[in-house]
Design a protein around this motif. Structure first.
Motif, short mmCIF file in Angstrom:
data_model
loop_
_atom_site.label_atom_id
_atom_site.label_comp_id
_atom_site.label_asym_id
_atom_site.label_seq_id
_atom_site.Cartn_x
_atom_site.Cartn_y
_atom_site.Cartn_z
N ARG A 285 0.31 -0.55 6.55
CA ARG A 285 -1.07 -0.52 7.07
C ARG A 285 -1.98 -1.29 6.11
NH1 ARG A 285 -3.30 4.90 7.47
NH2 ARG A 285 -4.65 4.08 9.10
N HIS A 286 -1.57 -1.38 4.84
CA HIS A 286 -2.30 -2.13 3.81
C HIS A 286 -3.72 -1.59 3.59
CE1 HIS A 286 1.02 -4.90 3.96
NE2 HIS A 286 0.79 -5.15 5.24
N THR A 287 -3.86 -0.28 3.69
CA THR A 287 -5.17 0.33 3.48
C THR A 287 -5.34 0.87 2.07
OG1 THR A 287 -4.32 2.43 4.35
CG2 THR A 287 -5.44 0.95 5.91
N ARG A 288 -4.26 0.95 1.31
CA ARG A 288 -4.35 1.44 -0.06
C ARG A 288 -3.23 0.82 -0.88
NH1 ARG A 288 -3.57 7.74 0.70
NH2 ARG A 288 -5.08 7.27 2.34
N THR A 289 -3.33 0.96 -2.18
CA THR A 289 -2.31 0.40 -3.07
C THR A 289 -1.03 1.19 -2.91
OG1 THR A 289 -4.01 -0.25 -4.66
CG2 THR A 289 -1.74 -0.13 -5.46
N ALA A 290 0.07 0.48 -2.71
CA ALA A 290 1.37 1.15 -2.56
C ALA A 290 1.85 1.64 -3.92
CB ALA A 290 2.38 0.17 -1.97
N ARG A 291 2.68 2.67 -3.88
CA ARG A 291 3.26 3.22 -5.10
C ARG A 291 4.76 3.24 -4.96
NH1 ARG A 291 -0.65 8.34 -6.75
NH2 ARG A 291 -2.58 7.13 -6.95
N GLY A 292 5.43 2.96 -6.06
CA GLY A 292 6.88 2.95 -6.05
C GLY A 292 7.41 1.54 -5.94
N ASN A 293 8.47 1.27 -6.66
CA ASN A 293 9.04 -0.07 -6.73
C ASN A 293 9.34 -0.66 -5.36
OD1 ASN A 293 10.62 -2.21 -8.46
ND2 ASN A 293 12.07 -1.58 -6.92
N ASP A 294 10.13 0.03 -4.57
CA ASP A 294 10.57 -0.53 -3.29
C ASP A 294 9.42 -0.66 -2.31
OD1 ASP A 294 13.04 -0.55 -4.43
OD2 ASP A 294 13.96 0.88 -3.03
N ARG A 295 8.52 0.30 -2.32
CA ARG A 295 7.38 0.24 -1.39
C ARG A 295 6.49 -0.96 -1.71
NH1 ARG A 295 5.71 6.02 -0.10
NH2 ARG A 295 7.89 5.84 0.57
N CYS A 296 6.28 -1.21 -3.00
CA CYS A 296 5.48 -2.37 -3.40
C CYS A 296 6.15 -3.66 -2.96
CB CYS A 296 5.26 -2.37 -4.92
SG CYS A 296 4.11 -1.09 -5.49
N PHE A 297 7.47 -3.73 -3.08
CA PHE A 297 8.17 -4.93 -2.63
C PHE A 297 8.04 -5.11 -1.13
CE2 PHE A 297 10.42 -5.31 -6.71
CZ PHE A 297 10.39 -6.69 -6.85
N LEU A 298 8.15 -4.03 -0.36
CA LEU A 298 8.05 -4.16 1.10
C LEU A 298 6.66 -4.62 1.51
CD1 LEU A 298 9.13 -3.96 3.91
CD2 LEU A 298 8.76 -1.50 3.87
N VAL A 299 5.63 -4.07 0.88
CA VAL A 299 4.27 -4.49 1.18
C VAL A 299 4.09 -5.97 0.87
CG1 VAL A 299 1.87 -4.25 0.40
CG2 VAL A 299 3.21 -2.22 0.97
#
Length: 198
Positions: free
Chosen positions: A96-110
């Protein structure tokens, strides 16, 4: 659920005629990047499922596509572990890109989902034209006001990309594309329209 049936259902969704950008081409581009960063991922399977389902439901003019895509994943993943299903749903909702992602894999997916911002200008603008075609039912005023609002929020981030891998490769180009597009939209008067919708 039968894997072949789930795959066929996803292909049917991504090949709908109105899908001009959020189609199988986008998924293939994302999967190529997953292959590229695979050694840096903790749970590649969860990231791949996140890619496949993050745009599975895509109706223009609504703001709950990611929630409905996550629900679809839950319907199609009965039998998988709770931890895996929870992880994939988190990945889907992060797009959704409404907030900063957390976690290695989640950041990569974003970052993978936003990788198109780091394309050369002509390719970046062509993708923008495809996105506009998907929302052809919206007026220019409404579409571009929403566009300026979303892009401005991305612009305010300390970093456009959340992983060092993508920042090193695409950050400068993405920021230049973003600044140039926002300047063009505001020159056409859409910045004021975006502010009036807040």
């Amino acid at each position: 659920p039968d894997g072949a049936a789930v795959f066929a259902d996803l292909c049917r969704l991504y090949t709908a005629p109105y899908r001009r950008y959020h189609n199988l081409g986008h998924i293939q581009d994302c999967l190529r990047l997953v292959d590229e960063v695979a050694p840096l991922l903790i749970d590649r399977d969860a990231v791949e499922f996140g890619v496949w389902f993050h745009d599975a439901v895509y109706d223009t003019g609504v703001n709950n596509n990611e929630w409905r895509s996550a629900e679809l994943f839950l319907e199609r993943s009965a039998g998988a572990s709770f931890v895996f299903r929870h992880r994939v749903c988190g990945h889907i909702l992060a797009t959704r890109h409404t907030r900063t992602a957390r976690g290695n894999d989640r950041c990569f997916l974003v970052d993978i989902d936003l990788s198109g911002f780091g394309a050369p200008w002509d390719e970046f603008m062509h993708n923008g034209e495809l996105l506009r075609e998907e929302s052809s039912g919206q007026s220019d005023e409404k579409y571009h006001a929403g566009q300026v609002f979303f892009l401005s929020a991305l612009r305010q981030r300390p970093h456009f990309y959340q992983t060092e891998y993508f920042r090193d490769r695409y950050e400068a180009i993405a920021r230049a594309n973003l600044d140039r597009l926002l300047a063009e939209l505001r020159m056409m008067g859409y910045g004021a329209a975006a502010r009036s919708t807040l």
